[in-house]
Design an enzyme around this catalytic site. Structure first.
Site, short mmCIF file in Angstrom:
data_model
loop_
_atom_site.label_atom_id
_atom_site.label_comp_id
_atom_site.label_asym_id
_atom_site.label_seq_id
_atom_site.Cartn_x
_atom_site.Cartn_y
_atom_site.Cartn_z
N ASP A 168 -8.36 -15.48 -12.96
CA ASP A 168 -8.54 -16.24 -11.72
C ASP A 168 -9.97 -16.77 -11.62
O ASP A 168 -10.93 -16.04 -11.87
CB ASP A 168 -8.22 -15.34 -10.52
CG ASP A 168 -8.39 -16.04 -9.21
OD1 ASP A 168 -7.49 -16.81 -8.83
OD2 ASP A 168 -9.44 -15.82 -8.55
N CYS A 209 4.47 18.32 14.07
CA CYS A 209 3.39 17.42 14.49
C CYS A 209 2.82 16.68 13.28
O CYS A 209 3.01 17.07 12.13
CB CYS A 209 2.25 18.20 15.14
SG CYS A 209 2.74 19.23 16.54
#
Length: 493
Positions: free
Chosen positions: A443, A34
């Site tokens: 930037d 599981c």
């Protein structure tokens, strides 16, 4: 993580979905495995075993749980956050390389022998490349069984199986149901397995670890969309896909708990690589809790994270395409970059048929762009030289930006090309290579955001301050960019 038994037990008892994909729980008394968040009552601790992969569980003789569908859990975030040989191998396996080229092809791409790759994968994942690829084929088969009306024989070969018999045996072994039973159960449930409303369309859900903030993710993709290749329509980001066996069109829509995905493929054998590309594009295998926890430790970033947790890094389905678009976007506006890219698409892209009418071309491959006339490019001569140098390196394969690429080597090769400065190199590292620590201190948007928040604004000083954000500086970049009122930061209307 699977070796930390106490931590795994706590995750299973609390049904913590954040650990889905990190490890799998095998239950000795039932013979099933599981995901940690399985809704059933947790077994006794002495009956639990923990494994690092679904393939390892299957090799140990466990079958997949029918309730929690562990094979459909998000992938481990480690494969997209690391650049070592195991992570690169897993990215290639997710792209179906073993099915197309075998283990020798996988090893060759990584520069290792087949034996070395086998040993490394077994040591970390408990299974070799063939077992890992087999587990992925089983999941692809299940998707096709439940979401299409394709005959089983076609599904077998589309999922990568060598024969119908191996397809039947694998599905029975992994899911404890025959393929026909899987389809009947899915149809009876009326849920995700219901027949798609449009013939030829594969509809599925792409899971992720919560939280996920779709604003900058889909906003960035929509705002920078290249006409003919991408569009935002009716609440979905749509684009064309160049794939190994053909091409496709995908539609992706953010939904609570999942991303709705609709795929139209010319060849169903491309399903695996198409899903892998879409997950990579949307950064769906990220671990947002780990990212946000570390970034929140910075007092200047903490309010940004608290306001909109779960930001992802918008990436790409085609690294070469993004590299070309990064050059086209050097020192121009978003609108201008889209215009330049659209002209290349019209002139050199491969036409495609979109039943919905909005998309017209595949983005041109490097070899198609290798014949372009530089005089036809409406931008400065220096940038023409930069674009031609990039295209030649990609076409001749002296530059590799694929899932198997070494990030440091790719950066070095990019930096050696004419016209490639730090901004372009790091933008490609962030969105094409997928480096979660890529950083763009030069930037303009970053510097404006830094100044607004009282962070150092000069590249050197901002880089020094950002050392505390490692290895998640690409995510810090998304939070900083989001301080600006720009379309890339808003979910389109």
């Amino acid at each position: 993580m699977h070796t930390d038994r106490e931590r795994c037990i706590r995750a299973v008892r609390s049904k913590d979905a954040r650990f889905d994909g990190w490890f799998f729980t095998a239950v000795l008394t039932t013979g099933i495995y599981c995901r940690p968040s399985c809704p059933v009552v947790p077994p006794k601790t002495e009956n639990m075993q923990f494994w690092p992969s679904a393939a390892a569980c299957q090799q140990a003789g466990f079958r997949a749980c029918k309730r929690c569908r562990p094979d459909a859990s998000p992938g481990s975030p480690a494969w997209n956050a690391r650049a070592d040989s195991v992570a690169r191998a897993m990215r290639l396996i997710q792209d179906g390389v073993v099915d197309r080229e075998g283990v020798p092809g996988l090893a060759s791409r990584l520069g290792y022998s087949s034996r070395q790759i086998e040993r490394q994968l077994r040591a970390e994942l408990g299974a070799g490349p063939l077992a890992l690829a087999r587990a992925q084929r089983a999941q692809t088969a299940r998707l096709l069984i439940e979401t299409t009306r394709l005959p089983m024989a076609e599904i077998a070969f589309a999922a990568g199986f060598a024969s119908v018999r191996s397809f039947n045996d694998t599905v029975q072994e992994v899911f404890a149901l025959a393929p026909s039973e899987l389809r009947r159960r899915s149809a009876a449930s009326g849920g995700r397995g219901a027949a798609p409303p449009v013939p030829g369309v594969i509809a599925l859900r792409l899971p992720f670890r919560e939280p996920l903030n779709p604003d900058n993710l889909f906003g960035h993709l929509a705002a920078t969309a290249v006409p003919g290749v991408e569009e935002w329509r009716d609440g979905a980001y749509r684009r064309t896909l160049s794939l190994p066996y053909g091409h496709g069109i995908v539609s992706l829509s953010p939904r609570p708990g999942h991303v709705a995905c609709r795929l139209s493929l010319t060849d169903p054998r491309d399903l695996t690589v198409a899903i892998s590309g879409c997950r990579r594009l949307l950064d769906l295998d990220a671990d947002p809790v780990a990212v946000d926890t570390q970034l929140s430790a910075d007092p200047e970033l903490e309010p940004l994270v608290r306001k909109a947790p779960g930001r992802r890094v918008p990436r790409t389905v085609d690294a070469a395409e993004f590299a070309v678009r990064a050059v086209l976007g050097q020192q121009v506006s978003t609108a201008a970059a889209r215009t330049h890219a659209a002209r290349l698409v019209t002139a050199y892209g491969t036409p495609v048929d979109d039943p919905e009418g909005g998309l017209t071309h595949l983005f041109p491959a490097p070899r198609a762009l290798a014949v372009l006339d530089p005089e036809s490019l409406a931008f400065p001569r220096s940038r023409r030289r930069t674009l031609l140098g990039l295209v030649e390196a990609l076409a001749c394969e002296t530059l590799n930006l694929g899932p198997e690429s070494d990030w440091d080597e790719a950066r070095a090769r990019l930096s050696a090309l004419p016209g490639f400065g730090p901004w372009t190199v790091e933008a490609i590292a962030m969105r094409a290579l997928g480096d979660p620590d890529a950083f763009l201190p030069t930037d303009l948007g970053m510097r404006k955001a830094a100044a607004h928040l009282g962070l150092p604004a000069t590249p050197a000083a901002l880089t020094a301050r950002a050392a505390a954000w490692r290895p998640w500086r690409a995510y810090a970049t998304q939070y900083l960019w989001a301080t600006d009122d720009h379309p890339i930061n808003r979910l389109p209307a």
